[in-house]
Design a protein around this motif. Sequence first.
Motif, PDB file in Angstrom:
ATOM      1  N   LYS A  16      -9.743  39.295 -58.352  1.00  0.00           N
ATOM      2  CA  LYS A  16     -10.480  39.108 -57.115  1.00  0.00           C
ATOM      3  C   LYS A  16     -10.716  37.637 -56.808  1.00  0.00           C
ATOM      4  O   LYS A  16     -10.442  37.152 -55.734  1.00  0.00           O
ATOM      5  N   SER A  17     -11.269  36.913 -57.760  1.00  0.00           N
ATOM      6  CA  SER A  17     -11.515  35.489 -57.565  1.00  0.00           C
ATOM      7  C   SER A  17     -10.633  34.716 -58.535  1.00  0.00           C
ATOM      8  O   SER A  17     -10.702  34.916 -59.735  1.00  0.00           O
ATOM      9  N   SER A  18      -9.797  33.877 -57.993  1.00  0.00           N
ATOM     10  CA  SER A  18      -8.884  33.108 -58.830  1.00  0.00           C
ATOM     11  C   SER A  18      -9.648  32.008 -59.551  1.00  0.00           C
ATOM     12  O   SER A  18     -10.336  31.212 -58.929  1.00  0.00           O
ATOM     13  N   THR A  19      -9.523  31.991 -60.845  1.00  0.00           N
ATOM     14  CA  THR A  19     -10.239  31.012 -61.649  1.00  0.00           C
ATOM     15  C   THR A  19      -9.364  29.827 -61.999  1.00  0.00           C
ATOM     16  O   THR A  19      -9.842  28.713 -62.100  1.00  0.00           O
ATOM     17  N   ILE A  36     -18.894  24.409 -68.246  1.00  0.00           N
ATOM     18  CA  ILE A  36     -18.281  25.466 -67.454  1.00  0.00           C
ATOM     19  C   ILE A  36     -18.902  26.807 -67.822  1.00  0.00           C
ATOM     20  O   ILE A  36     -19.472  26.953 -68.901  1.00  0.00           O
ATOM     21  N   THR A  37     -18.801  27.752 -66.920  1.00  0.00           N
ATOM     22  CA  THR A  37     -19.386  29.064 -67.162  1.00  0.00           C
ATOM     23  C   THR A  37     -18.548  29.825 -68.190  1.00  0.00           C
ATOM     24  O   THR A  37     -17.395  29.476 -68.455  1.00  0.00           O
ATOM     25  N   PHE A  40     -14.480  29.540 -68.723  1.00  0.00           N
ATOM     26  CA  PHE A  40     -13.936  29.226 -70.049  1.00  0.00           C
ATOM     27  C   PHE A  40     -13.012  30.339 -70.533  1.00  0.00           C
ATOM     28  O   PHE A  40     -11.905  30.075 -71.005  1.00  0.00           O
ATOM     29  N   ASN A  41     -13.463  31.580 -70.394  1.00  0.00           N
ATOM     30  CA  ASN A  41     -12.655  32.715 -70.850  1.00  0.00           C
ATOM     31  C   ASN A  41     -11.354  32.827 -70.065  1.00  0.00           C
ATOM     32  O   ASN A  41     -10.305  33.137 -70.633  1.00  0.00           O
ATOM     33  N   ALA A  42     -11.405  32.570 -68.761  1.00  0.00           N
ATOM     34  CA  ALA A  42     -10.186  32.620 -67.946  1.00  0.00           C
ATOM     35  C   ALA A  42      -9.210  31.522 -68.375  1.00  0.00           C
ATOM     36  O   ALA A  42      -8.003  31.763 -68.483  1.00  0.00           O
ATOM     37  N   ALA A  43      -9.724  30.334 -68.637  1.00  0.00           N
ATOM     38  CA  ALA A  43      -8.864  29.229 -69.074  1.00  0.00           C
ATOM     39  C   ALA A  43      -8.236  29.544 -70.427  1.00  0.00           C
ATOM     40  O   ALA A  43      -7.029  29.350 -70.625  1.00  0.00           O
ATOM     41  N   SER A  92      -7.740  32.474 -71.764  1.00  0.00           N
ATOM     42  CA  SER A  92      -6.799  33.574 -71.589  1.00  0.00           C
ATOM     43  C   SER A  92      -5.478  33.062 -71.028  1.00  0.00           C
ATOM     44  O   SER A  92      -4.402  33.451 -71.487  1.00  0.00           O
ATOM     45  N   TYR A  93      -5.553  32.186 -70.045  1.00  0.00           N
ATOM     46  CA  TYR A  93      -4.338  31.619 -69.453  1.00  0.00           C
ATOM     47  C   TYR A  93      -3.558  30.819 -70.491  1.00  0.00           C
ATOM     48  O   TYR A  93      -2.340  30.949 -70.609  1.00  0.00           O
ATOM     49  N   ILE A  94      -4.264  30.004 -71.249  1.00  0.00           N
ATOM     50  CA  ILE A  94      -3.609  29.179 -72.280  1.00  0.00           C
ATOM     51  C   ILE A  94      -2.957  30.075 -73.337  1.00  0.00           C
ATOM     52  O   ILE A  94      -1.837  29.818 -73.752  1.00  0.00           O
ATOM     53  N   GLU A  95      -3.657  31.118 -73.762  1.00  0.00           N
ATOM     54  CA  GLU A  95      -3.092  32.029 -74.763  1.00  0.00           C
ATOM     55  C   GLU A  95      -1.865  32.759 -74.222  1.00  0.00           C
ATOM     56  O   GLU A  95      -0.893  32.968 -74.930  1.00  0.00           O
ATOM     57  N   THR A  96      -1.905  33.144 -72.961  1.00  0.00           N
ATOM     58  CA  THR A  96      -0.801  33.872 -72.340  1.00  0.00           C
ATOM     59  C   THR A  96       0.424  32.977 -72.133  1.00  0.00           C
ATOM     60  O   THR A  96       1.538  33.356 -72.445  1.00  0.00           O
ATOM     61  N   TRP A  97       0.204  31.806 -71.603  1.00  0.00           N
ATOM     62  CA  TRP A  97       1.315  30.936 -71.209  1.00  0.00           C
ATOM     63  C   TRP A  97       1.532  29.772 -72.145  1.00  0.00           C
ATOM     64  O   TRP A  97       2.447  28.968 -71.927  1.00  0.00           O
ATOM     65  N   GLY A  98       0.702  29.586 -73.142  1.00  0.00           N
ATOM     66  CA  GLY A  98       0.877  28.478 -74.079  1.00  0.00           C
ATOM     67  C   GLY A  98       0.482  27.141 -73.504  1.00  0.00           C
ATOM     68  O   GLY A  98       0.728  26.106 -74.091  1.00  0.00           O
ATOM     69  N   GLY A  99      -0.131  27.149 -72.322  1.00  0.00           N
ATOM     70  CA  GLY A  99      -0.614  25.906 -71.743  1.00  0.00           C
ATOM     71  C   GLY A  99       0.458  25.059 -71.080  1.00  0.00           C
ATOM     72  O   GLY A  99       0.161  24.007 -70.537  1.00  0.00           O
TER      73      GLY A  99
END
Length: 71
Positions: A8-11, A50-51, A55-58, A60-67
């Motif tokens: 819903k909201s892009s982080t 950061i909230t 933090f969790n979205a960041a 998650s993104y790093i874990e998924t894509w390797g940063g």
Amino acid sequence: MTSVSSGKSSTIIRTERGLTIAGTRITLYQLMDYICAGYPPKLIHNQFYITDEQFNAAMSYIETWGGDKEA
């Protein structure tokens, strides 16, 4: 500015600075510097003011894509 996160909201968004946490000037590369240096997640979270959601979205993104996902 381009959204790279689903939901819903892009982080995580793409800006001229790179992949960034929406509503901040904090890039994922800044977070990755701390992660690679071995800092504990709680310290990183507090360092950037950061909230939990951001933090969790960041993380998650790093874990998924390797940063290193730019495309």
